[in-house]
Motif scaffolding. Structure first.
Motif, short mmCIF file in Angstrom:
data_model
loop_
_atom_site.label_atom_id
_atom_site.label_comp_id
_atom_site.label_asym_id
_atom_site.label_seq_id
_atom_site.Cartn_x
_atom_site.Cartn_y
_atom_site.Cartn_z
N VAL A 383 0.84 -1.20 0.00
CA VAL A 383 0.00 0.00 0.00
C VAL A 383 0.87 1.25 0.00
N THR A 384 0.47 2.25 -0.80
CA THR A 384 1.19 3.52 -0.92
C THR A 384 0.39 4.63 -0.26
N LEU A 385 1.04 5.43 0.54
CA LEU A 385 0.39 6.62 1.11
C LEU A 385 0.38 7.72 0.05
N VAL A 386 -0.80 8.31 -0.17
CA VAL A 386 -0.98 9.35 -1.20
C VAL A 386 -1.33 10.67 -0.52
N ALA A 387 -0.62 11.75 -0.89
CA ALA A 387 -0.93 13.07 -0.33
C ALA A 387 -0.46 14.15 -1.29
N GLN A 388 -0.87 15.39 -1.01
CA GLN A 388 -0.46 16.55 -1.82
C GLN A 388 -0.12 17.70 -0.88
N ASN A 464 2.21 2.47 -7.65
CA ASN A 464 2.50 1.19 -8.32
C ASN A 464 2.35 0.00 -7.38
N THR A 465 1.53 0.19 -6.33
CA THR A 465 1.18 -0.90 -5.42
C THR A 465 -0.31 -1.22 -5.62
N PRO A 466 -0.76 -2.40 -5.19
CA PRO A 466 -2.18 -2.75 -5.42
C PRO A 466 -3.16 -1.87 -4.64
N TYR A 467 -2.68 -1.25 -3.53
CA TYR A 467 -3.58 -0.46 -2.68
C TYR A 467 -2.98 0.91 -2.39
N MET A 468 -3.86 1.86 -2.05
CA MET A 468 -3.38 3.20 -1.70
C MET A 468 -4.17 3.74 -0.51
N PHE A 469 -3.45 4.40 0.36
CA PHE A 469 -4.04 5.04 1.53
C PHE A 469 -4.13 6.54 1.22
N LEU A 470 -5.35 7.04 1.06
CA LEU A 470 -5.57 8.43 0.65
C LEU A 470 -5.57 9.33 1.88
N SER A 471 -4.46 10.02 2.07
CA SER A 471 -4.27 10.81 3.28
C SER A 471 -4.13 12.29 2.92
N ASP A 472 -3.81 13.11 3.91
CA ASP A 472 -3.47 14.51 3.70
C ASP A 472 -2.14 14.78 4.39
N ILE A 473 -1.42 15.77 3.90
CA ILE A 473 -0.04 16.00 4.34
C ILE A 473 0.06 16.43 5.80
N ASP A 474 -1.01 17.02 6.36
CA ASP A 474 -0.93 17.49 7.75
C ASP A 474 -1.38 16.44 8.76
N PHE A 475 -1.50 15.18 8.33
CA PHE A 475 -1.82 14.07 9.24
C PHE A 475 -0.59 13.18 9.44
N ASP A 565 -22.04 14.57 3.65
CA ASP A 565 -20.81 15.29 4.04
C ASP A 565 -19.75 14.39 4.68
N PHE A 566 -19.89 13.08 4.57
CA PHE A 566 -18.90 12.14 5.11
C PHE A 566 -17.60 12.28 4.29
N GLU A 567 -16.47 12.44 4.97
CA GLU A 567 -15.18 12.57 4.27
C GLU A 567 -14.04 11.91 5.05
N PRO A 568 -14.12 10.60 5.26
CA PRO A 568 -13.07 9.92 6.02
C PRO A 568 -11.81 9.74 5.18
N TYR A 569 -10.73 9.34 5.83
CA TYR A 569 -9.49 8.96 5.14
C TYR A 569 -9.51 7.45 4.99
N VAL A 570 -9.31 6.99 3.75
CA VAL A 570 -9.56 5.57 3.47
C VAL A 570 -8.41 4.93 2.71
N MET A 571 -8.33 3.60 2.85
CA MET A 571 -7.48 2.80 1.99
C MET A 571 -8.37 2.08 0.99
N VAL A 572 -8.01 2.17 -0.31
CA VAL A 572 -8.79 1.53 -1.36
C VAL A 572 -7.85 0.85 -2.35
N ARG A 573 -8.43 0.12 -3.28
CA ARG A 573 -7.63 -0.48 -4.34
C ARG A 573 -7.13 0.61 -5.29
N ARG A 574 -6.05 0.31 -5.97
CA ARG A 574 -5.44 1.30 -6.87
C ARG A 574 -6.39 1.70 -8.01
#
Length: 665
Positions: A383-388, A464-475, A565-574
């Motif tokens: 799993v890859t952590l994704v942020a901007q 380039n991993t099967p899963y990604m953790f969609l996060s934010d940079i300030d977490f 208005d639900f907006e959790p941080y989630v791990m999903v498939r790529r």
């Protein structure tokens, strides 16, 4: 031949004739200037440039060269890049998003050429790629007659058309245009027992080469350099300066092949050079060659001028180079035409015009700005952590790297100058430099909004991993979250189910936090008021469905339902949906994405032993604008409504709940 070349003016009454400079800068594609020059009936051809470029660092360095060429040019350009797969991926994306008019780019696979030169032992730091200029006659299109060949560490101080015009000065059997070497290397007197390859006098430097390809092919260049290399290697055993040694050995045998260029076409800055003796004043200079790994630290009386020239293009805003040549219509590609059509259909009087325009803005993008080295684990749980982020969140990078040992994909929204500041920051950080598995992707600034969802999409596309953790940079993720998520992939059968694993989010108002090392420690800090559930006081709805009360005592994962208005941080498939680009700046950017996941029937499953903590920071420019600007809020509401109507069209009756939930909230 070129009728313009009949108009020759001698330099100060003597020496070589020069092409009338007026004749060099003719408009491309037959477009006429209002006041025709005396030779304007001739359309100057496209200038072809070949560059060998391999790896992450060379891909970054070559951009400075390209900027300097684009800045001065007045002609159409065609770049021919001989690249490995890394450089091709980076540069094809860069040019595709740069959208510079009257520029074509072709790529040639360096891996296919390795066998042509791999038999030559080479001690030069450029490795096997440093030999590939030898095979350009075979590599480049057979109908291409001439090309300018450049090293990646070149900076132009003039229009490249002036150099292209020098081809017309070739006489007899001259097929190579080269500048004399400005170091004593080939004289063989740099140290005791120094034994260089054979060369004519000082030899020639191959950082800038004019190649007459059609004539070289007729001379059977391929056979010529191979026989010479084989013969010399019997005594020399290996090359020290890669292709340069072989070019010089061929020239020593065949001096008639060379047209010697004036030294200002390749002023070589390295130790042991006599470059300052070859020109009178810096105003004479046309091409600077940083042919030393030390680059800006070389000794030269004009080093400040060289440094400033280099830094000018290093930090120059590449968006300014998108200008049309002479205001003439250039041959636009299909994507550019579609974009212009879409933009022309937008109503400029619409108070939300700027928001709508942003959705279609093409941001120049430089993928893998730093070296990247990572292969996903073979067990299909990686799993890859994704942020901007932008410049003001740079300080979070080291902390995140300490909390997350797995791969990371980051999109950074920066100007050209900020990208160089980031580079210096990263290279000065032991923490960041010790990590090969962080992909840094620069999205260059343009427009007045922070394109948050475009940035997320860019970072997601490079996972380039099967899963990604969609996060934010300030977490900051909890210690061990990477391994915990990988185990959850197996336990919750993520490979065979559409699930979004929710990582509960908390926040602290303290800049110095003793980060909880376990769920028990976190609950204790929560009870003491050191931590809070995320946005509990300003936006409860965003994370309320996570059900923090249940999470406190949960020991197994539990499913929750989507709510407005639900907006959790989630791990999903790529292969999960991307973010909607219409949402820029602050507001509804994650909400819309979670709604999309729900519409596509993802299950939201809360992990019982996972958590992340939001760290305090100054408010962003966009949230300040949202709070203070009424029109901003009105436009956001309009975009929300349009997004929901869009959902209704795509998902039909199933999307009705989003409309009713919004009306009831």
């Amino acid at each position: 031949e070129n009728p313009c070349l009949e108009h020759l003016t001698p330099e100060g009454g003597g020496g070589d004739p020069q092409v009338d400079p007026e004749c060099l800068y003719l408009p491309p594609h037959g477009c006429r200037q209002q006041e025709p020059l005396h030779c304007s009936s001739f359309v100057f051809s496209t200038i072809h440039v070949a560059i060998v470029c391999a790896g992450y660092n060379a891909s970054r360095d070559v951009v400075t060269l390209v900027k300097s060429v684009l800045f001065h040019r007045r002609n159409p350009l065609h770049f021919h890049f001989i690249t490995d797969s890394i450089a091709q991926h980076i540069l094809s994306s860069l040019f595709h998003t740069w959208m510079v008019p009257a520029v074509k780019v072709n790529f040639y696979d360096a891996d296919e050429l390795k066998s042509e030169v791999s038999w030559i032992p080479n001690k030069h730091y450029s490795g096997i790629y440093g030999l590939m200029k030898l095979v350009l006659t075979k590599t480049l299109p057979s109908d291409l007659q001439r090309v300018i060949v450049l090293d990646t560490d070149i900076t132009f101080a003039t229009d490249i058309a002036e150099l292209w015009a020098v081809f017309h000065k070739f006489r007899g059997q001259q097929v190579l245009g080269l500048v004399e070497n400005q170091s004593d290397w080939y004289l063989g007197n740099l140290w005791k027992n120094h034994r260089p390859w054979p060369a004519l006098g000082r030899g020639f430097n191959t950082g800038v080469i004019l190649l007459l390809l059609d004539r070289l092919r007729k001379l059977r260049w391929e056979q010529m350099w191979r026989l010479t290399a084989e013969r010399e290697l019997m005594s020399m055993l290996s090359t020290s300066l890669a292709d340069q040694d072989i070019f010089n050995a061929v020239i020593k045998q065949n001096p008639f092949l060379v047209h010697q260029l004036p030294c200002f076409w390749n002023v070589q800055l390295s130790d042991h050079t006599r470059s300052e003796k070859c020109y009178k004043d810096v105003s004479d200079l046309k091409v600077i060659h940083w042919n030393s790994p030390k680059k800006l630290r070389v000794k030269n009386k004009h080093v400040e001028f060289f440094r400033n020239l280099y830094l000018t293009f290093l930090e120059y805003d590449g968006n300014l180079l998108r200008r049309e040549l002479f205001g003439c219509p250039s041959e636009t590609d299909h994507n550019s035409e579609n974009l212009q059509k879409t933009l022309s259909e937008l109503d400029e009087d619409d108070p939300c015009y700027e928001f709508r325009r942003e959705r279609f803005t093409v941001h120049r993008t430089h993928l893998y700005f730093l070296h990247y080295e990572y292969e996903a684990a073979s067990d299909n749980t990686d799993v890859t952590l994704v942020a901007q982020l932008s410049m003001d969140r740079l300080q979070m990078l080291e902390a995140i790297c300490k909390h997350w040992e797995g791969p990371i994909s980051l999109a950074l929204y920066l100007s050209d100058a900020e990208a160089q500041q980031f580079l210096r920051y990263a290279q000065g950080s032991d923490v960041l430099m010790s990590r090969g598995n962080v992909g840094y992707h620069i999205v260059y600034k343009e427009g007045q909004f922070y394109p948050v969802n475009l940035l997320r999409n860019v970072a997601m596309q490079q996972v380039n991993t099967p899963y990604m953790f969609l996060s934010d940079i300030d977490f900051l993720p909890m210690y061990g979250l990477y391994e915990y998520l990988r185990k959850s992939v197996v336990q919750l059968d993520m490979a065979n189910a559409k699930k979004a694993l929710v990582v509960p989010a908390f926040e602290t108002l303290r800049y110095r936090l003793s980060y909880p090392k376990s769920k028990a420690e976190l609950l204790s800090q929560l009870d003491m008021g050191t931590l809070f559930t995320f946005r509990y006081h300003v936006w409860t709805k965003g994370h309320a469905p996570t059900n923090f009360a249940k999470w406190r005592t949960a020991t197994t994962a539990y499913r929750v339902q989507w709510e407005a208005d639900f907006e959790p941080y989630v791990m999903v498939r790529r292969d999960s949906p991307e973010y909607d680009r219409r949402f820029v700046g602050f507001g509804w950017n994650k909400v819309a994405h979670i709604m999309e996941l729900d519409a596509q029937e993802f299950e939201f499953v809360v992990l019982p032993n996972a958590y992340m903590i939001h760290m305090p920071h100054a408010p962003s420019f966009d949230i300040t604008k949202f709070r203070s600007n009424k029109q901003y809020r009105i436009c956001l509401k309009t975009l929300k409504e349009e997004f929901q109507q869009n959902m209704s069209r795509r998902y039909g009756f199933a999307a009705l709940k989003y409309m009713t939930a919004e009306n009831n909230s």
